[in-house]
Design a protein around this motif. Structure first.
Motif, PDB file in Angstrom:
ATOM      1  N   ALA A   1       0.846  -1.195   0.000  1.00  0.00           N
ATOM      2  CA  ALA A   1       0.000   0.000   0.000  1.00  0.00           C
ATOM      3  C   ALA A   1       0.881   1.243   0.000  1.00  0.00           C
TER       4      ALA A   1
ATOM      5  N   SER B   1     -12.862   0.591  -0.293  1.00  0.00           N
ATOM      6  CA  SER B   1     -12.863  -0.795   0.184  1.00  0.00           C
ATOM      7  C   SER B   1     -13.850  -1.647  -0.604  1.00  0.00           C
TER       8      SER B   1
ATOM      9  N   GLN C   1      -5.155   3.648   2.058  1.00  0.00           N
ATOM     10  CA  GLN C   1      -5.199   2.493   1.156  1.00  0.00           C
ATOM     11  C   GLN C   1      -5.035   1.196   1.957  1.00  0.00           C
ATOM     12  N   GLN C   2      -4.173   1.209   2.946  1.00  0.00           N
ATOM     13  CA  GLN C   2      -3.938   0.030   3.782  1.00  0.00           C
ATOM     14  C   GLN C   2      -5.194  -0.314   4.581  1.00  0.00           C
TER      15      GLN C   2
ATOM     16  N   MET D   1     -12.226  -2.296  -3.960  1.00  0.00           N
ATOM     17  CA  MET D   1     -11.151  -3.280  -3.812  1.00  0.00           C
ATOM     18  C   MET D   1     -11.717  -4.686  -3.657  1.00  0.00           C
TER      19      MET D   1
ATOM     20  N   PHE E   1      -1.640  -5.786   0.354  1.00  0.00           N
ATOM     21  CA  PHE E   1      -1.898  -4.392   0.691  1.00  0.00           C
ATOM     22  C   PHE E   1      -2.114  -4.219   2.186  1.00  0.00           C
ATOM     23  N   ALA E   2      -2.892  -5.095   2.782  1.00  0.00           N
ATOM     24  CA  ALA E   2      -3.266  -4.957   4.188  1.00  0.00           C
ATOM     25  C   ALA E   2      -2.099  -5.189   5.133  1.00  0.00           C
TER      26      ALA E   2
ATOM     27  N   GLU F   1      -4.051 -10.540  -3.198  1.00  0.00           N
ATOM     28  CA  GLU F   1      -3.668  -9.148  -3.451  1.00  0.00           C
ATOM     29  C   GLU F   1      -4.043  -8.258  -2.264  1.00  0.00           C
ATOM     30  N   LEU F   2      -5.221  -8.496  -1.706  1.00  0.00           N
ATOM     31  CA  LEU F   2      -5.658  -7.712  -0.558  1.00  0.00           C
ATOM     32  C   LEU F   2      -4.757  -7.956   0.648  1.00  0.00           C
TER      33      LEU F   2
ATOM     34  N   ALA G   1      -7.903  -1.762   2.261  1.00  0.00           N
ATOM     35  CA  ALA G   1      -7.581  -3.146   1.907  1.00  0.00           C
ATOM     36  C   ALA G   1      -7.901  -4.088   3.060  1.00  0.00           C
TER      37      ALA G   1
END
Length: 60
Positions: free
Chosen positions: A3, A32, A8-9, A35, A47-48, A43-44, A12
């Motif tokens: 992220a 969210s 963004q984090q 996403m 990012f998370a 992918e999530l 996600a």
């Protein structure tokens, strides 16, 4: 891909929780929700799991 901002984090993380069934999809809003629909669980996760230290609040 990590992220690029704290926002963004967080988005996600919320989308990932919905993918896993921890929260309802209907509770998602904005980024969210987008996403959730467009990204895979893997992918999530990428990012998370990004560390928040040093990230800007919002992407410029």
């Amino acid at each position: 891909m990590p992220a690029t901002s704290k926002a963004q984090q967080r988005a996600a993380g919320a989308a990932l929780a919905a993918k896993r069934g921890e929260i309802k999809k209907s509770e998602l809003i904005g980024a969210s929700k987008q996403m959730f629909e467009s990204m895979s669980e893997k992918e999530l996760e990428e990012f998370a799991e990004t560390k928040r230290k040093g990230l800007p609040d919002k992407k410029s």
